[in-house]
Design a protein around this motif. Sequence first.
Motif, PDB file in Angstrom:
ATOM      1  N   LEU A  42      -6.744   4.569  -0.437  1.00 13.79           N
ATOM      2  CA  LEU A  42      -6.386   3.221  -0.866  1.00 13.79           C
ATOM      3  C   LEU A  42      -6.949   2.235   0.148  1.00 13.79           C
ATOM      4  O   LEU A  42      -7.028   2.536   1.342  1.00 13.79           O
ATOM      5  N   LEU A  66      -3.343   0.849 -10.386  1.00 14.16           N
ATOM      6  CA  LEU A  66      -2.230   0.820  -9.448  1.00 14.16           C
ATOM      7  C   LEU A  66      -1.126  -0.094  -9.971  1.00 14.16           C
ATOM      8  O   LEU A  66      -1.403  -1.126 -10.594  1.00 14.16           O
ATOM      9  N   TYR A  71      -7.270  10.948  -2.169  1.00  9.62           N
ATOM     10  CA  TYR A  71      -7.572   9.568  -2.548  1.00  9.62           C
ATOM     11  C   TYR A  71      -7.571   8.711  -1.281  1.00  9.62           C
ATOM     12  O   TYR A  71      -7.054   9.109  -0.241  1.00  9.62           O
ATOM     13  N   MET A 127       0.834  -1.210   0.000  1.00  8.10           N
ATOM     14  CA  MET A 127       0.000   0.000   0.000  1.00  8.10           C
ATOM     15  C   MET A 127       0.867   1.257   0.000  1.00  8.10           C
ATOM     16  O   MET A 127       0.570   2.223  -0.712  1.00  8.10           O
ATOM     17  N   ASN A 182       2.200   1.868  -3.370  1.00  6.46           N
ATOM     18  CA  ASN A 182       1.152   2.452  -4.217  1.00  6.46           C
ATOM     19  C   ASN A 182       0.921   3.917  -3.875  1.00  6.46           C
ATOM     20  O   ASN A 182       0.626   4.718  -4.764  1.00  6.46           O
ATOM     21  N   VAL A 242      -8.027   1.557  -5.323  1.00  3.46           N
ATOM     22  CA  VAL A 242      -8.322   2.940  -4.941  1.00  3.46           C
ATOM     23  C   VAL A 242      -9.795   2.967  -4.574  1.00  3.46           C
ATOM     24  O   VAL A 242     -10.655   2.649  -5.389  1.00  3.46           O
TER      25      VAL A 242
END
Length: 137
Positions: free
Chosen positions: A99, A72, A97, A48, A51, A89
């Motif tokens: 995640l 991603l 944003y 994560m 990302n 997302v």
Amino acid sequence: MKIRNQAGITFLELMVALVIVAILSKIALSAYTEYLKRAARTEAKTVMMENMLSMEQLFTLNNSYGTAIPVLPWPRSPKVGTVKYNITVDAITPTSYILKAVPVDSSDKCGTFKIDNTGLRTLVGNSASVDTCWGNG
């Protein structure tokens, strides 16, 4: 009167030993299983964060996260092998944003991990605390 020396163990002693071994095996197996789940959670949090770096790179290049859900670079954890978490997302606006990492095993005590662009860490469907699962405490 003759006293006989007997060698060996009785059936009762054997059963007691087997029960002790079974109890110790159960404890060891549950500890090992929890260790594997904790390792999978750590891997998911790492993916994560990678990302998140990708999302921040997108913002740096475009001065916006965009409005369409981006693809991603690492949509799963671990990156190779059996999938333990699916990473997507959850929400996106030009300035923010979220995640999320959804576990494949729905019995995980931490549930779904979420993190937003400010670094706010939350959980959904959890029975353990945020600090326990995210490792803040």
